[in-house]
Design a protein around this motif. Structure first.
Motif, mmCIF file in Angstrom:
data_model
loop_
_atom_site.group_PDB
_atom_site.id
_atom_site.type_symbol
_atom_site.label_atom_id
_atom_site.label_comp_id
_atom_site.label_asym_id
_atom_site.label_seq_id
_atom_site.Cartn_x
_atom_site.Cartn_y
_atom_site.Cartn_z
ATOM 1 N N GLU A 96 -3.869 -2.038 2.281
ATOM 2 C CA GLU A 96 -3.161 -2.563 3.453
ATOM 3 C C GLU A 96 -3.445 -4.052 3.541
ATOM 4 O O GLU A 96 -4.580 -4.493 3.424
ATOM 5 C CB GLU A 96 -3.642 -1.845 4.712
ATOM 6 N N ILE B 248 3.912 -12.724 -4.138
ATOM 7 C CA ILE B 248 2.894 -11.746 -3.740
ATOM 8 C C ILE B 248 1.555 -12.109 -4.383
ATOM 9 O O ILE B 248 0.496 -12.076 -3.749
ATOM 10 C CB ILE B 248 3.325 -10.322 -4.162
ATOM 11 N N SER C 152 8.816 0.873 1.399
ATOM 12 C CA SER C 152 7.565 0.628 2.112
ATOM 13 C C SER C 152 6.722 -0.428 1.386
ATOM 14 O O SER C 152 6.916 -0.688 0.193
ATOM 15 C CB SER C 152 6.755 1.919 2.221
ATOM 16 N N THR C 153 5.771 -1.011 2.111
ATOM 17 C CA THR C 153 4.862 -1.964 1.475
ATOM 18 C C THR C 153 3.988 -1.264 0.427
ATOM 19 O O THR C 153 3.603 -1.888 -0.570
ATOM 20 C CB THR C 153 3.967 -2.662 2.515
ATOM 21 N N ARG C 154 3.680 0.016 0.638
ATOM 22 C CA ARG C 154 2.933 0.790 -0.373
ATOM 23 C C ARG C 154 3.688 0.794 -1.693
ATOM 24 O O ARG C 154 3.096 0.615 -2.766
ATOM 25 C CB ARG C 154 2.742 2.240 0.093
ATOM 26 N N ILE D 163 5.943 -1.338 -2.741
ATOM 27 C CA ILE D 163 5.951 -2.674 -3.342
ATOM 28 C C ILE D 163 4.603 -2.969 -4.005
ATOM 29 O O ILE D 163 4.537 -3.586 -5.079
ATOM 30 C CB ILE D 163 6.283 -3.756 -2.296
ATOM 31 N N ALA E 111 9.384 -5.725 0.665
ATOM 32 C CA ALA E 111 9.647 -4.361 1.125
ATOM 33 C C ALA E 111 10.924 -4.305 1.950
ATOM 34 O O ALA E 111 11.750 -3.393 1.782
ATOM 35 C CB ALA E 111 8.456 -3.853 1.938
ATOM 36 N N LEU F 105 4.714 -9.566 0.442
ATOM 37 C CA LEU F 105 4.760 -8.125 0.202
ATOM 38 C C LEU F 105 5.686 -7.464 1.223
ATOM 39 O O LEU F 105 6.561 -6.654 0.873
ATOM 40 C CB LEU F 105 3.351 -7.539 0.299
ATOM 41 N N ARG F 106 5.520 -7.826 2.492
ATOM 42 C CA ARG F 106 6.381 -7.264 3.547
ATOM 43 C C ARG F 106 7.829 -7.714 3.375
ATOM 44 O O ARG F 106 8.765 -6.931 3.582
ATOM 45 C CB ARG F 106 5.850 -7.664 4.922
#
Length: 284
Positions: free
Chosen positions: A216, A279, A232-234, A236, A226, A222-223
């Motif tokens: 997290e 990122i 989701s950010t996960r 990405i 996404a 990253l956001r």
């Protein structure tokens, strides 16, 4: 409706030169109880997550005798045995568990021989495809720990040897004793402490397995990525790992079949160079 993506979308990677797997695996730490201790609250739910991973093309599963302890390996066998012909199960030895959340290295040769035998029994196999020293034990000469794994390999109980939580000097010491086909270190968007090991693995065609692959983060790019991709950010974070190096084999884990599906769907996400660099540059 588009077909659900599978782990094959991540491409292939060779483990040890003779095992080819899809380059998105499954880490089996989270199918245990809280603190990686004891059984999960719902064994059937955990086994469903394992089965769903395999259904969606995952053919590399990473576990350890210390996950539970024993629980993760037992559940893998309960859920998947007899195994598909192409499934590679990697496990680890060299840490003991005094209690929930506690991890203590034990690299004594007698301990490694004992826990390897236990893993063979729980996984119901005659040989472990990839057996990793979970962590160097500062109380035991590294040559003794690696030497024990070499003996197990020579006896036909291990196919390939890997290491975990290693630095380059330790890797070189291990390699002087036996070939090492993989390194498993903590590595994700926010933790780049193993950056040089990733580069080294790429240069030497060795598999790099990032543990804790999803972090997290307040990583704004990253956001942004996404939102742009509608994921989701996960997802990405996994896509970033896949793009970072062709030798990275991400092993995100979950005790939920739904989360497994979400993780595997990341295999189809293609970050452009600008997204990837943005990122990376937040921490790098």
């Amino acid at each position: 409706m588009s077909e659900r993506p599978t782990a094959e979308a991540a491409g292939k990677i060779d483990v040890g030169g003779d095992l080819t797997v899809n380059r998105l695996g499954f880490g089996a730490m989270r199918i245990t109880g809280q603190g990686v201790w004891g059984p999960p609250p719902d064994r059937e739910r955990a086994k469903a997550a394992l089965r769903r991973a395999v259904e969606l093309g995952v053919n590399f599963i990473d576990t350890a005798d210390s996950y539970g302890p024993d629980v993760s390996e037992e559940l893998i066998a309960e859920a998947l045995y007899p195994y598909p012909d192409d499934l590679v199960i990697a496990t680890k030895g060299g840490q003991v568990r005094p209690g929930p959340g506690n991890w203590v290295p034990d690299g004594r040769p007698e301990h490694l021989r004992s826990v390897c035998e236990g893993s063979l029994r729980r996984l119901r196999v005659d040989r472990i495809d990839l057996y990793q020293l979970h962590r160097p034990d500062p109380k035991v000469p590294l040559a003794e720990s690696i030497g024990a794994l070499k003996e197990l390999k020579d006896a036909g109980k291990i196919r390939h040897i890997g290491v975990s939580n290693f630095g380059e000097q330790q890797l070189r010491e291990a390699e002087a004793i036996t070939p090492v086909v993989s390194v498993q270190n903590r590595y994700n968007v926010t933790d780049r402490s193993s950056e040089t090991m990733v580069d080294l693995c790429e240069q030497e065609s060795r598999v790099f397995l990032p543990w804790a692959p999803i972090s997290e983060s307040d990583n704004v790019p990253l956001r942004t990525a996404a939102e742009r991709h509608g994921v989701s950010t996960r997802q990405i974070a996994i896509a970033w790992l896949l793009a970072r190096s062709p030798q990275i084999l991400p092993i995100p884990g979950s005790g939920s079949a739904e989360h497994v599906e979400e993780n595997i769907a990341a295999a189809r996400i293609e970050l452009d160079a600008q997204e990837q660099n943005a990122i990376t540059d937040v921490v790098g």
